[in-house]
Structure formats: structure tokens, C-alpha cells
Design a protein around this motif. Structure first.
Motif, PDB file in Angstrom:
ATOM      1  N   LEU A  89      -7.138   2.883  -0.280  1.00 24.70           N
ATOM      2  CA  LEU A  89      -7.422   2.737   1.146  1.00 24.70           C
ATOM      3  C   LEU A  89      -8.918   2.593   1.459  1.00 24.70           C
ATOM      4  CD1 LEU A  89      -4.835   5.313   2.525  1.00 24.70           C
ATOM      5  CD2 LEU A  89      -4.591   2.823   2.338  1.00 24.70           C
ATOM      6  N   ASN A  90      -9.736   2.449   0.408  1.00 29.81           N
ATOM      7  CA  ASN A  90     -11.168   2.215   0.589  1.00 29.81           C
ATOM      8  C   ASN A  90     -11.836   3.326   1.414  1.00 29.81           C
ATOM      9  OD1 ASN A  90     -13.483   0.684   0.083  1.00 29.81           O
ATOM     10  ND2 ASN A  90     -13.330  -0.335   2.070  1.00 29.81           N
ATOM     11  N   ILE A  91     -11.603   4.568   1.030  1.00 35.12           N
ATOM     12  CA  ILE A  91     -12.126   5.727   1.743  1.00 35.12           C
ATOM     13  C   ILE A  91     -13.443   6.170   1.106  1.00 35.12           C
ATOM     14  CG2 ILE A  91     -11.663   8.142   2.353  1.00 35.12           C
ATOM     15  CD1 ILE A  91      -8.641   7.400   2.211  1.00 35.12           C
ATOM     16  N   PRO A  92     -14.466   6.404   1.922  1.00 36.69           N
ATOM     17  CA  PRO A  92     -15.768   6.842   1.383  1.00 36.69           C
ATOM     18  C   PRO A  92     -15.692   8.203   0.686  1.00 36.69           C
ATOM     19  CG  PRO A  92     -15.939   6.237   3.714  1.00 36.69           C
ATOM     20  CD  PRO A  92     -14.492   6.233   3.368  1.00 36.69           C
ATOM     21  N   ASP A  93     -16.633   8.450  -0.192  1.00 38.47           N
ATOM     22  CA  ASP A  93     -16.664   9.688  -0.970  1.00 38.47           C
ATOM     23  C   ASP A  93     -16.831  10.942  -0.122  1.00 38.47           C
ATOM     24  OD1 ASP A  93     -16.289   8.386  -3.385  1.00 38.47           O
ATOM     25  OD2 ASP A  93     -18.440   8.221  -3.807  1.00 38.47           O
TER      26      ASP A  93
ATOM     27  N   LYS B 156       0.833  -1.208   0.000  1.00 37.61           N
ATOM     28  CA  LYS B 156       0.000   0.000   0.000  1.00 37.61           C
ATOM     29  C   LYS B 156       0.866   1.256   0.000  1.00 37.61           C
ATOM     30  CE  LYS B 156      -4.211  -1.935   1.806  1.00 37.61           C
ATOM     31  NZ  LYS B 156      -5.252  -1.940   2.799  1.00 37.61           N
TER      32      LYS B 156
ATOM     33  N   ASP C 137      -8.440  10.564  -5.816  1.00 35.67           N
ATOM     34  CA  ASP C 137      -9.213   9.390  -6.245  1.00 35.67           C
ATOM     35  C   ASP C 137      -8.392   8.120  -6.087  1.00 35.67           C
ATOM     36  OD1 ASP C 137     -11.412  10.967  -6.855  1.00 35.67           O
ATOM     37  OD2 ASP C 137     -11.007  11.003  -9.010  1.00 35.67           O
TER      38      ASP C 137
ATOM     39  N   LYS D 206      -8.138   7.244  -2.360  1.00 36.19           N
ATOM     40  CA  LYS D 206      -9.418   6.715  -1.857  1.00 36.19           C
ATOM     41  C   LYS D 206      -9.621   5.265  -2.285  1.00 36.19           C
ATOM     42  CE  LYS D 206     -12.052  10.878  -1.062  1.00 36.19           C
ATOM     43  NZ  LYS D 206     -13.359  11.516  -1.213  1.00 36.19           N
ATOM     44  N   LYS D 207      -9.223   4.945  -3.510  1.00 37.89           N
ATOM     45  CA  LYS D 207      -9.362   3.574  -3.997  1.00 37.89           C
ATOM     46  C   LYS D 207      -8.405   2.633  -3.248  1.00 37.89           C
ATOM     47  CE  LYS D 207      -9.315   0.735  -8.142  1.00 37.89           C
ATOM     48  NZ  LYS D 207      -9.076   0.666  -9.578  1.00 37.89           N
TER      49      LYS D 207
END
Length: 168
Positions: free
Chosen positions: A129-133, A51, A123, A126-127
Motif C-alpha cells: 500500500l506504499n505506506i511511509p516508514d 491488493k 513490512d 507497507k510495501k
């Protein structure tokens, strides 16, 4: 602690940062100053090597050095009138505490940055680390035990013409 000796460090020893040190950093971060004590910031502590490497390449320039960092911290924030500023303050506090603990660190600017394909750095992060919008990204910080030494700032480095008193 001598603040003048804190410098951006981009080379790190191949040495894991102890859990106790990371916890000490984060205890300081979560009580960082914020507007109306709203504390709209949160942090993602990244120790996973894959990561970290992906994050180092989430923008085209200026972060690749961090692929060998043993630790990254992502500062994020929730909607709040002072959220963006508060997140930046918290990131600065992390860097100062890291210096006090013998770690080197480097702020990685992400705002308005893009990868080699023109995709937003935010973007990409966020992808990865799976971060919400509805969560906003402030910045990344690369950290590790320094594998380089830089001299402390001296009087010669200080442009005091940038300091104004009572008027411009």
C-alpha cells in the motif's frame, strides 16, 4: 442495534459494497474516541481485488479467508501517546457500524505476524500500500455482505466471572 448479534464473519457474498455505505463507515471512523481528541488514526480503504488478495496473504495464517472480501480497511496511526489504543478503538467502531449497516466484518490481527518466508506482515502491508516508514499499522478489517449466518451470543456464552467490582 443488538450488539450480541455481531459476530466475526469470514464468508462474504460476491457483491460490491456501495460507495455510500463505505462513506458512512468512514464518517463514523474519523470521529472515533481518542486520547485528548488527538485522532492519530487514519484509514486506507481497499476495494482493489488484487491488493485485497495480496493483503490476505501478507501473513502466514488467519487471513486467507479475506481474499474474497469486497472491502478491506487498514487502520494506521501516527506517533501519539495513545495512538495504538486509539487505532484499535476506531477499528472496533468500524466493525460496530458495519454490523448496524448490515455488513459482516472480521478483524485481522497483524501485530507480530509474519508471512511464510518470515517477513513481517507490517513490512508486507507497507510495501503493498506504499505506506511511509513513520506510519504505524494497527490492523486490517475484512468486510462484506455476509454469506454465512452465526447465532447471536446468549447468556450461556457470557462468563460473568470475568467481571470484577471494586477489587480483583
Amino acid at each position: 442495534m443488538n450488539f450480541l448479534s455481531r459476530r466475526s464473519i469470514r464468508k462474504y457474498q460476491n457483491r460490491e459494497i456501495e460507495k455510500e455505505i463505505i462513506e458512512e463507515l468512514m464518517k463514523t471512523a474519523v470521529v472515533s474516541p481518542s486520547g485528548r481528541n488527538g485522532r492519530p488514526y487514519e484509514f486506507i480503504v481497499i476495494t482493489d481485488k488484487e491488493k485485497i488478495k495480496k493483503l490476505a496473504y501478507s501473513k502466514e495464517n488467519g487471513a486467507q479467508f479475506a481474499e474474497n472480501a469486497p472491502l478491506m480497511i487498514l487502520t494506521i496511526w501516527h506517533e501519539h501517546p495513545t495512538g495504538e489504543d486509539d487505532a484499535c478503538i476506531a477499528s472496533t467502531i468500524i466493525q460496530l457500524k458495519a454490523h448496524e449497516l448490515g455488513l459482516g466484518s472480521c478483524w485481522i490481527q497483524t501485530k507480530g505476524r509474519f508471512d511464510a518466508n518470515g517477513k513481517s506482515c507490517h513490512d508486507n502491508i507497507k510495501k503493498i500500500l506504499n505506506i511511509p516508514d513513520d506510519i504505524y499499522i494497527s490492523n486490517l478489517i475484512a468486510l462484506g455482505y455476509p454469506a454465512e449466518e452465526k447465532p447471536a451470543y446468549t447468556e450461556k456464552d457470557m462468563n460473568m466471572n470475568k467481571v470484577h467490582y471494586n477489587k480483583w
